[in-house]
Design an enzyme around this catalytic site. Structure first.
Site, mmCIF file in Angstrom:
data_model
loop_
_atom_site.group_PDB
_atom_site.id
_atom_site.type_symbol
_atom_site.label_atom_id
_atom_site.label_comp_id
_atom_site.label_asym_id
_atom_site.label_seq_id
_atom_site.Cartn_x
_atom_site.Cartn_y
_atom_site.Cartn_z
ATOM 1 N N TRP A 1 0.796 -1.222 0.000
ATOM 2 C CA TRP A 1 0.000 0.000 0.000
ATOM 3 C C TRP A 1 0.832 1.278 0.000
ATOM 4 O O TRP A 1 0.317 2.350 -0.309
ATOM 5 C CB TRP A 1 -0.905 0.020 1.241
ATOM 6 C CG TRP A 1 -0.157 -0.229 2.520
ATOM 7 C CD1 TRP A 1 -0.021 -1.423 3.166
ATOM 8 C CD2 TRP A 1 0.589 0.723 3.278
ATOM 9 N NE1 TRP A 1 0.767 -1.276 4.278
ATOM 10 C CE2 TRP A 1 1.159 0.027 4.380
ATOM 11 C CE3 TRP A 1 0.841 2.093 3.152
ATOM 12 C CZ2 TRP A 1 1.953 0.659 5.338
ATOM 13 C CZ3 TRP A 1 1.635 2.727 4.102
ATOM 14 C CH2 TRP A 1 2.172 2.012 5.187
ATOM 15 N N GLY B 1 6.571 -6.496 0.994
ATOM 16 C CA GLY B 1 5.909 -6.375 2.286
ATOM 17 C C GLY B 1 6.854 -6.700 3.419
ATOM 18 O O GLY B 1 8.070 -6.540 3.308
ATOM 19 N N SER B 2 6.301 -7.208 4.491
ATOM 20 C CA SER B 2 7.075 -7.461 5.704
ATOM 21 C C SER B 2 7.893 -8.740 5.597
ATOM 22 O O SER B 2 7.631 -9.607 4.756
ATOM 23 C CB SER B 2 6.135 -7.579 6.906
ATOM 24 O OG SER B 2 5.345 -8.754 6.791
ATOM 25 N N GLU C 1 10.689 -8.453 -1.808
ATOM 26 C CA GLU C 1 11.266 -7.223 -1.275
ATOM 27 C C GLU C 1 10.622 -6.991 0.084
ATOM 28 O O GLU C 1 9.430 -6.679 0.177
ATOM 29 C CB GLU C 1 11.018 -6.020 -2.171
ATOM 30 C CG GLU C 1 11.755 -4.790 -1.657
ATOM 31 C CD GLU C 1 11.238 -3.481 -2.220
ATOM 32 O OE1 GLU C 1 11.171 -2.501 -1.437
ATOM 33 O OE2 GLU C 1 10.890 -3.442 -3.405
#
Length: 461
Positions: A132, A208-209, A230
């Site tokens: 996001w 993301g995480s 990533e």
């Protein structure tokens, strides 16, 4: 019926709500993608590239609607516009290099009577799980080169930017892209994991995480699909005595706080040589105090809310822990709504920090930065490498050879000199350690989205 609700950080309202696709619809979409890819791969690279340029034109034409829409979805101030400068740059560059990057590679030692080469075949069905924070920029990194390479693409966008996937779908429809070559799906986590485990996806790119990356790897285990991940970052900067300080201050403040610090390659920790430390810190604090925190729809706002209240609360916890351990906070800006449970958060600059504090070790992904004094290059390099992450690192000096020598010793995917928080599409985007694996953009990005196929053809006379 299960739905995905998008809660706006501006006022906490439900800005959008969409039904989750049924399992039958997901399976049908994958089968359509697989069938459509066969014909898509048969058309020329030039034709596929032309569709991308038409998509770009259609997407940019929606910018007047997209800019406020982004503010409502994830909080970025409208004064900064959309992400289309970077989107244009990346799409245009990947189109420009496509034919050369995807051309067959001839064997380096020609032999009479043989034709020998390696062809770059499309992977098949590529899934993009987009974040996001930069919902258009991050998505095009894979969507565009995957399609140009001849794969079909399924996009699952983040719940916080639910409408971005729909914008891409509309842009591709306006471009006349053949049906089902690109599809946008609304999925929950369980469906995503089952789809990855099904063996029907040939490549997944996830931004993301670290925890999310581990979940992706676990779901894909045994399928032998290729992965692009990533993940986290804790990007450092090192300011040397010969740096142009006003330039370093301005760029490092922007690199830390733009997008409310919600940048994969944002500056989260700064190491400053003792000879210029006091002057740098003074300038950094003064520059940070110029930010105006508020409603991102207001023209005067330069720092909007974070995307979710829990992200802001995490930064509050990092700051509180650092202060308990002896850090000094210099901004302490009074902002309406900046209270626990609110996404509105003022920027903060901390000194007297060390690597026993979470704010210097764990990804913050918010508007907070710690600044440490160092005696020399050795100390700076050791501290820069004292991290589980490695996406980018920036070095601020007037000596390009010195910067390159330091960069060689820093564990990172990209080394910057006198700039930060930028992605050059001509250079590969990659990371080391817990930041993930794979490669996006540049010619190497195409290699990551294709499968080598050798041809060894012998003439018999």
């Amino acid at each position: 019926m299960e739905t995905i609700k998008l809660k706006s950080p501006i006022d906490g309202s439900i800005y959008a709500e969409r039904p989750v696709a049924s399992d039958q619809a997901v399976n049908a979409a994958v089968e359509r993608a697989k069938a459509a890819q066969v014909g898509w791969a048969q058309i020329s690279v030039a034709e596929r590239s032309n569709y991308m340029l038409k998509m770009l034109e259609a997407l940019v034409a929606m910018s007047d609607e997209i800019v406020p829409e982004l503010a409502w979805q994830m909080g970025r101030p409208t004064r900064y516009g959309g992400e289309f400068g970077g989107v244009r740059e990346r799409v245009a560059y990947m189109v420009e290099i496509a034919e050369k990057a995807l051309a067959p590679v001839m064997a380096s030692n020609p032999k009479d009577g043989f034709r020998r080469y390696v062809k770059k075949d499309p992977l098949g069905v590529v899934m993009v799980i987009a974040p996001w924070n930069y919902p258009y920029l991050t998505a095009v990194n894979t969507i565009v080169p995957a399609l140009i390479a001849g794969s079909s693409v399924i996009l699952k966008h983040a719940a916080q930017t639910l409408l971005v996937g729909e914008r891409f779908a509309k842009a591709f429809e306006a471009a006349g892209l053949p049906k089902h070559v690109f599809q946008n799906l609304v999925l929950n986590h369980g469906q995503t994991e089952r789809l990855l485990a099904s063996g029907k996806i040939d490549h997944v790119n996830f931004t993301g995480s670290v925890a999310g990356g581990r979940a992706i790897e676990k779901a894909a285990a045994g399928t032998f699909m290729t992965l692009g991940l990533e993940l986290g970052g804790k990007d450092p900067a090192y300011v040397l005595p010969d740096a142009k300080l006003d330039h370093a201050v301005a760029n490092l403040v922007d690199g830390a706080f733009y997008n409310s610090g919600q940048c994969c390659c944002g500056i989260e920790r700064v190491y400053v040589h003792e000879k210029v430390y006091d002057e740098f810190v003074e300038g950094y604090i003064a520059e940070t105090k110029n930010y105006v925190v508020g409603n991102p729809l207001d023209a005067g706002t330069t720092l909007g809310p974070m995307a979710q209240a829990r992200f802001a609360d995490f930064i509050r916890e990092q700051k509180a822990e650092a202060l308990r351990k002896g850090a000094t906070a210099h901004i302490n800006m009074k902002v309406d709504k900046d209270v626990a449970g609110s996404p509105y958060l003022a920027p903060e600059v901390l000194t007297d920090v060390d690597h026993q504090m979470s704010v210097m070790r764990e990804e913050s992904f918010g508007p907070i930065v710690g600044i440490m004094k160092v005696r020399n290059d050795e100390e700076a390099i050791a501290l820069m490498n004292d991290s589980p992450y490695g996406l980018t690192a920036s070095i601020w000096t007037g000596d390009i050879d010195h910067a390159a020598a330091i960069g060689d010793r820093v564990e990172t995917g990209t080394v910057f000199m006198n700039r930060c928080d930028y992605l050059d599409p001509a250079l590969v985007w990659t990371g080391v350690k817990d930041t993930g694996k794979g490669a996006a953009l540049s010619a190497l990005g195409y290699d990551n989205l294709t499968r080598p196929k050798s041809f060894h053809l012998r003439e018999v006379v």
